[in-house]
Enzyme design. Sequence first.
Site, PDB file in Angstrom:
ATOM      1  N   ASN A  63     -36.288  13.928  -9.384  1.00 22.46           N
ATOM      2  CA  ASN A  63     -36.505  12.768 -10.259  1.00 22.46           C
ATOM      3  C   ASN A  63     -35.615  11.607  -9.874  1.00 22.46           C
ATOM      4  OD1 ASN A  63     -38.133  14.328 -11.927  1.00 22.46           O
ATOM      5  ND2 ASN A  63     -36.487  14.805 -13.355  1.00 22.46           N
ATOM      6  N   MET A  64     -36.078  10.408 -10.240  1.00 21.99           N
ATOM      7  CA  MET A  64     -35.191   9.249 -10.212  1.00 21.99           C
ATOM      8  C   MET A  64     -34.683   9.090 -11.642  1.00 21.99           C
ATOM      9  SD  MET A  64     -33.778   7.031  -8.347  1.00 21.99           S
ATOM     10  CE  MET A  64     -34.655   6.741  -6.825  1.00 21.99           C
TER      11      MET A  64
ATOM     12  N   GLY B  32     -33.069  14.949 -11.152  1.00 17.97           N
ATOM     13  CA  GLY B  32     -34.044  16.045 -11.174  1.00 17.97           C
ATOM     14  C   GLY B  32     -33.265  17.339 -11.048  1.00 17.97           C
TER      15      GLY B  32
ATOM     16  N   GLY C 102     -33.967  20.236  -9.956  1.00 24.92           N
ATOM     17  CA  GLY C 102     -34.080  20.914  -8.667  1.00 24.92           C
ATOM     18  C   GLY C 102     -33.255  20.204  -7.605  1.00 24.92           C
TER      19      GLY C 102
ATOM     20  N   ASP D 157     -19.658  11.447 -17.714  1.00 32.57           N
ATOM     21  CA  ASP D 157     -21.120  11.577 -17.811  1.00 32.57           C
ATOM     22  C   ASP D 157     -21.467  13.050 -17.587  1.00 32.57           C
ATOM     23  OD1 ASP D 157     -23.868  11.490 -17.545  1.00 32.57           O
ATOM     24  OD2 ASP D 157     -23.891   9.990 -15.950  1.00 32.57           O
TER      25      ASP D 157
ATOM     26  N   GLY E  40     -24.872  21.178 -15.835  1.00 33.95           N
ATOM     27  CA  GLY E  40     -25.539  22.488 -15.775  1.00 33.95           C
ATOM     28  C   GLY E  40     -26.087  22.753 -14.380  1.00 33.95           C
ATOM     29  N   ASP E  41     -26.598  21.708 -13.739  1.00 41.60           N
ATOM     30  CA  ASP E  41     -27.146  21.879 -12.390  1.00 41.60           C
ATOM     31  C   ASP E  41     -26.033  22.256 -11.406  1.00 41.60           C
ATOM     32  OD1 ASP E  41     -29.638  21.148 -13.376  1.00 41.60           O
ATOM     33  OD2 ASP E  41     -29.265  19.025 -13.027  1.00 41.60           O
TER      34      ASP E  41
HETATM   35  O1  RIB Z   1     -30.060  18.181 -15.482  1.00 41.69           O
HETATM   36  C1  RIB Z   1     -29.999  16.789 -15.360  1.00 41.69           C
HETATM   37  C2  RIB Z   1     -31.318  16.252 -14.885  1.00 41.69           C
HETATM   38  O2  RIB Z   1     -32.285  16.460 -15.885  1.00 41.69           O
HETATM   39  C3  RIB Z   1     -31.343  14.775 -14.639  1.00 41.69           C
HETATM   40  O3  RIB Z   1     -30.952  14.434 -13.335  1.00 41.69           O
HETATM   41  C4  RIB Z   1     -32.767  14.370 -14.971  1.00 41.69           C
HETATM   42  O4  RIB Z   1     -33.530  14.011 -13.852  1.00 41.69           O
HETATM   43  C5  RIB Z   1     -33.354  15.580 -15.687  1.00 41.69           C
HETATM   44  O5  RIB Z   1     -34.230  16.223 -14.869  1.00 41.69           O
END
Ligand code: RIB
Length: 302
Positions: free
Chosen positions: A13-14, A41, A43, A242, A247-248
Amino acid sequence: MNQPKIAVIGSINMDLVTRAKRFPKMGETLMGVDFHHYMGGKGANQAVAAARLGADVRMIGAVGDDEFGYEMLANLSRSGVSTECVKTLAGVQSGMANIIVADGDNAIVVVGGANLGLQAEDIWAFEAQIAEVDVVLAQLEIPLSCIMAAAEIAQKHGKPFILNPAPAQKLPQELLEKVTLLTPNAYELAISLDLPLDLSIEEQIAQAPCPILMTVGSQGAVYNDEEGYLHRVPSFRVMQVDSTGAGDTFNAAFAVFWKTKGMAAAVRKACAAAALSVTKSGAQGGMPFAGELEEFLAQQPE
Ligand code: RIB
């Protein structure tokens, strides 16, 4: 396996990020502080975080044939992520996320775009590439049929399948049975398993049909072992700018270190990486490189 090979199957995602002093109330128009667009995003974030920590990462996903799509592909390549398995869908908008950041926290609305154009056949088309990796990592911003395909391929080839069930949705039993490790927060676990929202962490985890590694925000993480014991791993104190992408970063760092360092050490590193990620703006802005993570951990008491 010094440099783990990881396949990340998920969204690109952007992120269109507005910073404000507080979140607007329903119906209110609020003046913001500033606006930026960042790469995001779930992923792509996990792929970039894993690559920064030294993994050999291939991304499986889709972008549109718009300016954002090309920018995001270039960002993945620059970050050392292989984009050979990222499809560019003609005439489709890339995925985007509208994000408000206030007080270090965020609220996000995602428009799936090209991410939702991905189909189970596309994932099967990349079976050979998935079969080669050490760990398969996925989230829920692409169609569930794709996640099912990824889980089936991982199982067929004996590869661990980590599923980060975000954004939350109820998951079919057939999928949960193929998950090696589910990595929700408390809300996501309740929704994934269709449990009441007021259960304790212990009660929730006891009902899960697969092993759980749960993130508990600034408190760190909790996981269950084969005997059913719960282990709590504390987080690290940092100045939060921020929280987008924390989590990613956690999931990616865990996937990188799990097989080589074991569960406890990998969760500790994942907590540290996630803590560092929130110290800068943008989902990928604060994701640490391997050296930064080790330096940070070296300064922390054991
Ligand atoms: O987990 C954070 C992400 O969630 C953001 O980068 C946004 O694109 C959403 O997908």
